[in-house]
Design an enzyme around this catalytic site. Sequence first.
Site, short mmCIF file in Angstrom:
data_model
loop_
_atom_site.label_atom_id
_atom_site.label_comp_id
_atom_site.label_asym_id
_atom_site.label_seq_id
_atom_site.Cartn_x
_atom_site.Cartn_y
_atom_site.Cartn_z
N GLU A 187 102.18 70.34 16.79
CA GLU A 187 103.52 69.75 16.63
C GLU A 187 104.62 70.82 16.63
O GLU A 187 105.62 70.69 15.93
CB GLU A 187 103.60 68.90 15.36
N GLY A 224 83.91 83.16 -3.19
CA GLY A 224 83.06 84.29 -2.84
C GLY A 224 82.24 83.96 -1.59
O GLY A 224 82.72 83.26 -0.70
N ARG A 246 81.61 78.81 -12.36
CA ARG A 246 80.82 79.98 -11.92
C ARG A 246 80.94 81.15 -12.92
O ARG A 246 82.05 81.56 -13.27
CB ARG A 246 81.33 80.41 -10.53
N GLN A 253 88.24 82.75 -0.89
CA GLN A 253 87.99 84.02 -1.59
C GLN A 253 87.45 83.76 -2.99
O GLN A 253 86.54 84.45 -3.45
CB GLN A 253 89.31 84.80 -1.66
N ILE A 254 87.99 82.76 -3.67
CA ILE A 254 87.55 82.44 -5.04
C ILE A 254 86.10 81.95 -5.03
O ILE A 254 85.34 82.21 -5.96
CB ILE A 254 88.52 81.41 -5.68
N GLU A 276 106.54 79.70 15.30
CA GLU A 276 107.61 80.44 16.00
C GLU A 276 108.68 79.45 16.47
O GLU A 276 109.88 79.73 16.36
CB GLU A 276 107.03 81.21 17.20
C1 LIG Z 1 93.33 70.44 18.64
C2 LIG Z 1 94.77 70.32 18.99
C3 LIG Z 1 95.45 69.18 18.62
C4 LIG Z 1 96.80 69.06 18.90
N1 LIG Z 1 97.45 67.94 18.50
C5 LIG Z 1 98.77 67.84 18.68
C6 LIG Z 1 99.50 66.73 18.17
O1 LIG Z 1 98.93 65.83 17.58
N2 LIG Z 1 100.84 66.69 18.37
C7 LIG Z 1 101.50 67.68 19.02
O2 LIG Z 1 102.71 67.62 19.15
N3 LIG Z 1 100.83 68.74 19.52
C8 LIG Z 1 99.50 68.84 19.37
N4 LIG Z 1 98.83 69.93 19.87
C9 LIG Z 1 99.51 70.82 20.81
C10 LIG Z 1 100.27 71.91 20.12
O3 LIG Z 1 101.49 71.36 19.66
C11 LIG Z 1 100.53 73.04 21.13
O4 LIG Z 1 99.31 73.71 21.35
C12 LIG Z 1 101.59 73.97 20.57
O5 LIG Z 1 102.85 73.33 20.62
C13 LIG Z 1 101.70 75.29 21.32
O6 LIG Z 1 101.86 75.08 22.68
P1 LIG Z 1 100.93 75.89 23.68
O7 LIG Z 1 99.52 75.69 23.23
O8 LIG Z 1 101.29 75.48 25.05
O9 LIG Z 1 101.29 77.40 23.40
P2 LIG Z 1 102.36 78.28 24.19
O10 LIG Z 1 103.63 77.51 24.34
O11 LIG Z 1 101.71 78.84 25.40
O12 LIG Z 1 102.62 79.44 23.14
C14 LIG Z 1 101.83 80.63 23.05
C15 LIG Z 1 102.44 81.52 21.98
O13 LIG Z 1 103.79 81.86 22.34
C16 LIG Z 1 104.67 81.47 21.32
N5 LIG Z 1 105.92 80.98 21.91
C17 LIG Z 1 106.06 80.07 22.91
N6 LIG Z 1 107.35 79.83 23.16
C18 LIG Z 1 108.05 80.61 22.30
C19 LIG Z 1 109.44 80.82 22.06
N7 LIG Z 1 110.37 80.16 22.74
N8 LIG Z 1 109.79 81.68 21.08
C20 LIG Z 1 108.85 82.35 20.36
N9 LIG Z 1 107.52 82.21 20.55
C21 LIG Z 1 107.14 81.35 21.50
C22 LIG Z 1 103.96 80.36 20.57
O14 LIG Z 1 104.46 80.22 19.25
C23 LIG Z 1 102.53 80.85 20.61
O15 LIG Z 1 102.33 81.79 19.59
C24 LIG Z 1 97.48 70.09 19.59
C25 LIG Z 1 96.79 71.24 19.96
C26 LIG Z 1 95.46 71.37 19.65
C27 LIG Z 1 94.74 72.66 20.01
#
Ligand SMILES: Cc1cc2nc3c(=O)[nH]c(=O)nc-3n(C[C@H](O)[C@H](O)[C@H](O)COP(=O)(O)OP(=O)(O)OC[C@H]3O[C@@H](n4cnc5c(N)ncnc54)[C@H](O)[C@@H]3O)c2cc1C
Length: 219
Positions: free
Chosen positions: A202, A178, A104, A175-176, A206
């Site tokens: 997974e 644009g 570019r 960003q690169i 946090e």
């Molecule tokens: C499209 C999709 C695919 C997925 N595929 C997989 C998969 O293949 N394998 C898998 O294991 N999971 C999978 N997940 C699930 C994913 O692991 C969870 O969504 C994730 O672990 C967060 O859990 P929660 O959504 O219940 O969030 P919550 O537990 O409700 O957390 C909400 C917020 O609070 C924070 N929080 C919660 N507890 C604590 C704590 N003790 N200390 C500090 N902060 C905290 C979290 O970090 C987050 O920011 C998938 C999710 C999506 C959306």
Amino acid sequence: MCQTNPNATPTYKGQSVFIVEPKGLEGFEALRIEGKMGSRLAPTAELSFNDVRVPLEALLGEEGRGFYQTLAMLNRTRILKSAARALGLAQCAIERAIKYAKERVVFGRKVADFQAIQHKIADVIVKIEAAKLLTYRAAYAVDTGKDERTLGFLSSIAKYYASHAALEAVNEALQIFGGYGYIAEYDVERYYREARLLTITEGTSEIQKNLIARTVLEI
Ligand SMILES: Cc1cc2nc3c(=O)[nH]c(=O)nc-3n(C[C@H](O)[C@H](O)[C@H](O)COP(=O)(O)OP(=O)(O)OC[C@H]3O[C@@H](n4cnc5c(N)ncnc54)[C@H](O)[C@@H]3O)c2cc1C
């Protein structure tokens, strides 16, 4: 995974894993979750099991060890399914951006000639190389049979670092590019959406930091 011993304290000590064929299983229901930001290749669904009866042969591993088995699985998938995936995405995004920057031309100069762009590329490359080493180190620990506590520690570090490296890589790649970076016709728009899941799935970043801190604090 289900609670096979309702009286267990803590409850996770009474959980077991079963493997079942869901097709035609009475009491089983799958509700597809629509409207995902990315990861559209793999359908995501809410699975519910209501009074489902399973034979004893469906038990996977040991009764009451389901929670520990799942943690052991995550110690490995956080390397393969999260860190390595993040690494591939980051590498791909920056390679596309490098190619684009070399082609570019703006204001009579290639985008790659601007030092501001070179620094973005350098920052991302440094993080990718660091993420690569952390991912390989965690994978090597699995291959050499390290204990689960060590694997948990190393896989959390690799997953945490690589997923944030990927977020930075896709952000800078976009960003690169644009304005074109924001257009779906160019793959970086999709990479940006794909990367967003990496710090959530997974175990969120946090949670990874909680695990890392607990290991070094021995709590
Ligand atoms: C499209 C999709 C695919 C997925 N595929 C997989 C998969 O293949 N394998 C898998 O294991 N999971 C999978 N997940 C699930 C994913 O692991 C969870 O969504 C994730 O672990 C967060 O859990 P929660 O959504 O219940 O969030 P919550 O537990 O409700 O957390 C909400 C917020 O609070 C924070 N929080 C919660 N507890 C604590 C704590 N003790 N200390 C500090 N902060 C905290 C979290 O970090 C987050 O920011 C998938 C999710 C999506 C959306």
